[in-house]
Design a protein around this motif. Structure first.
Motif, PDB file in Angstrom:
ATOM      1  N   ARG A  26       0.806  -1.270  -0.053  1.00 59.41           N
ATOM      2  CA  ARG A  26      -0.022  -0.003  -0.120  1.00 59.41           C
ATOM      3  C   ARG A  26       1.112   1.347   0.165  1.00 59.41           C
ATOM      4  O   ARG A  26       1.467   1.470   0.829  1.00 59.41           O
ATOM      5  CB  ARG A  26      -0.890  -0.068   1.148  1.00 59.41           C
ATOM      6  CG  ARG A  26      -2.163   1.167   1.208  1.00 59.41           C
ATOM      7  CD  ARG A  26      -2.749   1.321   2.566  1.00 59.41           C
ATOM      8  NE  ARG A  26      -3.719   0.397   2.555  1.00 59.41           N
ATOM      9  CZ  ARG A  26      -4.743   0.189   3.627  1.00 59.41           C
ATOM     10  NH1 ARG A  26      -4.368   1.004   4.477  1.00 59.41           N
ATOM     11  NH2 ARG A  26      -5.404  -0.803   3.419  1.00 59.41           N
ATOM     12  N   TYR A  27       1.050   1.727  -1.185  1.00 55.55           N
ATOM     13  CA  TYR A  27       1.615   3.007  -1.413  1.00 55.55           C
ATOM     14  C   TYR A  27       0.868   4.327  -1.628  1.00 55.55           C
ATOM     15  O   TYR A  27       0.062   4.311  -2.335  1.00 55.55           O
ATOM     16  CB  TYR A  27       2.931   2.957  -2.457  1.00 55.55           C
ATOM     17  CG  TYR A  27       3.809   1.926  -2.137  1.00 55.55           C
ATOM     18  CD1 TYR A  27       4.943   2.172  -1.363  1.00 55.55           C
ATOM     19  CD2 TYR A  27       3.792   0.470  -2.670  1.00 55.55           C
ATOM     20  CE1 TYR A  27       5.898   1.019  -0.960  1.00 55.55           C
ATOM     21  CE2 TYR A  27       4.550  -0.545  -2.395  1.00 55.55           C
ATOM     22  CZ  TYR A  27       5.575   0.121  -1.565  1.00 55.55           C
ATOM     23  OH  TYR A  27       6.763  -1.083  -1.579  1.00 55.55           O
ATOM     24  N   LEU A  28       0.924   5.363  -0.701  1.00 59.22           N
ATOM     25  CA  LEU A  28      -0.027   6.473  -1.004  1.00 59.22           C
ATOM     26  C   LEU A  28       0.581   7.592  -1.798  1.00 59.22           C
ATOM     27  O   LEU A  28       1.689   8.054  -1.711  1.00 59.22           O
ATOM     28  CB  LEU A  28      -0.075   7.144   0.467  1.00 59.22           C
ATOM     29  CG  LEU A  28      -0.476   6.224   1.725  1.00 59.22           C
ATOM     30  CD1 LEU A  28      -0.907   6.847   3.109  1.00 59.22           C
ATOM     31  CD2 LEU A  28      -1.768   5.593   1.372  1.00 59.22           C
ATOM     32  N   THR A  29      -0.348   7.772  -3.032  1.00 59.97           N
ATOM     33  CA  THR A  29      -0.012   8.529  -3.807  1.00 59.97           C
ATOM     34  C   THR A  29       0.196   9.766  -3.354  1.00 59.97           C
ATOM     35  O   THR A  29      -0.742  10.372  -2.858  1.00 59.97           O
ATOM     36  CB  THR A  29      -1.261   8.486  -4.893  1.00 59.97           C
ATOM     37  OG1 THR A  29      -1.291   7.164  -5.411  1.00 59.97           O
ATOM     38  CG2 THR A  29      -0.513   9.421  -6.350  1.00 59.97           C
ATOM     39  N   PRO A  48      -6.862   5.156   4.847  1.00 61.13           N
ATOM     40  CA  PRO A  48      -7.655   6.052   5.881  1.00 61.13           C
ATOM     41  C   PRO A  48      -6.974   7.356   5.958  1.00 61.13           C
ATOM     42  O   PRO A  48      -5.894   7.582   5.991  1.00 61.13           O
ATOM     43  CB  PRO A  48      -7.465   5.317   7.413  1.00 61.13           C
ATOM     44  CG  PRO A  48      -7.374   3.908   7.004  1.00 61.13           C
ATOM     45  CD  PRO A  48      -6.497   4.080   5.710  1.00 61.13           C
ATOM     46  N   GLY A  49      -7.396   8.539   5.872  1.00 58.29           N
ATOM     47  CA  GLY A  49      -7.021   9.768   5.921  1.00 58.29           C
ATOM     48  C   GLY A  49      -6.288  10.224   4.704  1.00 58.29           C
ATOM     49  O   GLY A  49      -5.616  11.286   4.810  1.00 58.29           O
ATOM     50  N   HIS A  50      -6.498   9.770   3.765  1.00 60.47           N
ATOM     51  CA  HIS A  50      -6.034   9.957   2.467  1.00 60.47           C
ATOM     52  C   HIS A  50      -6.853  10.231   1.496  1.00 60.47           C
ATOM     53  O   HIS A  50      -7.334   9.204   0.494  1.00 60.47           O
ATOM     54  CB  HIS A  50      -4.966   8.867   2.123  1.00 60.47           C
ATOM     55  CG  HIS A  50      -3.891   9.271   0.955  1.00 60.47           C
ATOM     56  ND1 HIS A  50      -2.768  10.192   1.067  1.00 60.47           N
ATOM     57  CD2 HIS A  50      -3.673   8.825  -0.362  1.00 60.47           C
ATOM     58  CE1 HIS A  50      -2.130  10.425  -0.113  1.00 60.47           C
ATOM     59  NE2 HIS A  50      -2.798   9.592  -0.805  1.00 60.47           N
ATOM     60  N   PRO A  51      -7.294  11.391   1.145  1.00 65.23           N
ATOM     61  CA  PRO A  51      -8.431  11.747   0.501  1.00 65.23           C
ATOM     62  C   PRO A  51      -8.258  11.798  -1.121  1.00 65.23           C
ATOM     63  O   PRO A  51      -8.188  13.033  -1.695  1.00 65.23           O
ATOM     64  CB  PRO A  51      -8.988  13.092   0.893  1.00 65.23           C
ATOM     65  CG  PRO A  51      -7.734  13.714   1.436  1.00 65.23           C
ATOM     66  CD  PRO A  51      -6.689  12.638   1.881  1.00 65.23           C
ATOM     67  N   VAL A 131       3.838   8.876  -0.252  1.00 69.28           N
ATOM     68  CA  VAL A 131       3.853   9.638   0.872  1.00 69.28           C
ATOM     69  C   VAL A 131       4.403   9.038   2.112  1.00 69.28           C
ATOM     70  O   VAL A 131       5.086   9.626   2.714  1.00 69.28           O
ATOM     71  CB  VAL A 131       2.256   9.973   1.317  1.00 69.28           C
ATOM     72  CG1 VAL A 131       1.996  10.703   2.605  1.00 69.28           C
ATOM     73  CG2 VAL A 131       1.770  10.992   0.236  1.00 69.28           C
ATOM     74  N   ASN A 132       4.076   7.596   1.896  1.00 71.69           N
ATOM     75  CA  ASN A 132       4.417   6.861   3.206  1.00 71.69           C
ATOM     76  C   ASN A 132       5.821   6.062   2.829  1.00 71.69           C
ATOM     77  O   ASN A 132       6.193   5.011   3.520  1.00 71.69           O
ATOM     78  CB  ASN A 132       3.428   5.833   3.656  1.00 71.69           C
ATOM     79  CG  ASN A 132       3.152   4.970   2.500  1.00 71.69           C
ATOM     80  OD1 ASN A 132       3.189   5.213   1.458  1.00 71.69           O
ATOM     81  ND2 ASN A 132       2.462   3.766   2.939  1.00 71.69           N
ATOM     82  N   PRO A 136      12.249   7.631  -3.291  1.00 70.21           N
ATOM     83  CA  PRO A 136      11.238   7.341  -4.384  1.00 70.21           C
ATOM     84  C   PRO A 136      11.303   5.849  -4.687  1.00 70.21           C
ATOM     85  O   PRO A 136      12.020   5.183  -4.433  1.00 70.21           O
ATOM     86  CB  PRO A 136      11.970   8.316  -5.377  1.00 70.21           C
ATOM     87  CG  PRO A 136      12.815   9.010  -4.820  1.00 70.21           C
ATOM     88  CD  PRO A 136      13.193   8.329  -3.346  1.00 70.21           C
ATOM     89  N   ALA A 137       9.975   5.688  -5.650  1.00 70.16           N
ATOM     90  CA  ALA A 137       9.968   4.527  -6.007  1.00 70.16           C
ATOM     91  C   ALA A 137      10.948   3.792  -6.784  1.00 70.16           C
ATOM     92  O   ALA A 137      11.970   4.833  -7.407  1.00 70.16           O
ATOM     93  CB  ALA A 137       8.931   4.223  -7.106  1.00 70.16           C
ATOM     94  N   ASN A 138      11.152   2.462  -6.775  1.00 69.58           N
ATOM     95  CA  ASN A 138      12.599   1.939  -7.311  1.00 69.58           C
ATOM     96  C   ASN A 138      12.074   1.474  -8.808  1.00 69.58           C
ATOM     97  O   ASN A 138      12.851   0.778  -9.534  1.00 69.58           O
ATOM     98  CB  ASN A 138      13.041   0.519  -6.673  1.00 69.58           C
ATOM     99  CG  ASN A 138      12.106  -0.332  -6.643  1.00 69.58           C
ATOM    100  OD1 ASN A 138      10.747  -0.333  -6.993  1.00 69.58           O
ATOM    101  ND2 ASN A 138      12.586  -1.623  -6.093  1.00 69.58           N
TER     102      ASN A 138
END
Length: 170
Positions: A26-29, A48-51, A131-132, A136-138
């Motif tokens: 779960r990676y938050l955009t 949760p909390g990520h609108p 965000v979490n 950065p992504a690999n």
């Protein structure tokens, strides 16, 4: 691609053999990236909390968002695990929305579903900094537009290079 000599594989290693074998799927955009893609009615696999959309379903609230009836324009940053294809296929069946997925055009997912079905593909400039995530992504990322309306919005984002009317030949 050959692994440079002297490197060993770690979870953050881009040469790790299975980019989906991670402890966290779960990676938050980043919300500015989502907002650049327009307004969304539903995120079926949110946090949760990520609108990211007007309605955000989380596994904690609804369980499996794949089994729920989808509606409106969908934002999809699917779990980057073995079920990613199920989520992307469901988005194409739904018919309206944008997906953020790893850019891997050599994979079965891309060859059999993304390339033949996408209205537009935007190759994101640079690497997404979730965000979490500590780094950065690999892997490179792409935004996949399902409908013509979604494609038009992606073309106007300025987030990278877009390609439309993808023709796949076997």
């Amino acid at each position: 691609m050959l692994r440079p000599q002297g490197l060993t594989s770690t979870a953050a290693d881009p040469f790790d053999g299975d980019m989906f074998a991670k402890r966290n799927d779960r990676y938050l955009t980043p919300l500015p990236l989502v907002r650049a893609c327009g307004e969304f009615d539903l995120d079926p696999c949110g946090a949760p909390g990520h609108p990211t959309a007007a309605t955000v379903w989380t596994p904690e609230e609804v369980g499996d968002g794949l089994s729920m009836p989808w509606f409106g324009r969908v934002w999809l940053n699917p779990p980057y695990g073995r079920t990613i294809g199920d989520w992307v296929e469901r988005l194409f069946q739904h018919g309206s929305g944008v997906a953020l997925i790893p850019c891997s055009p050599d994979t079965k997912l891309w060859q059999s579903l993304v390339l033949p079905s996408a209205s537009c593909i935007l190759f994101v400039r640079g690497r997404v900094r979730y965000v979490n995530a500590a780094r950065p992504a690999n892997h490179p990322s792409a935004l996949i537009a399902v409908s013509a309306n979604d494609a038009e919005i992606l073309r106007s984002t300025g987030l990278g290079s877009t390609y439309s009317s993808v023709e796949v030949r076997s």
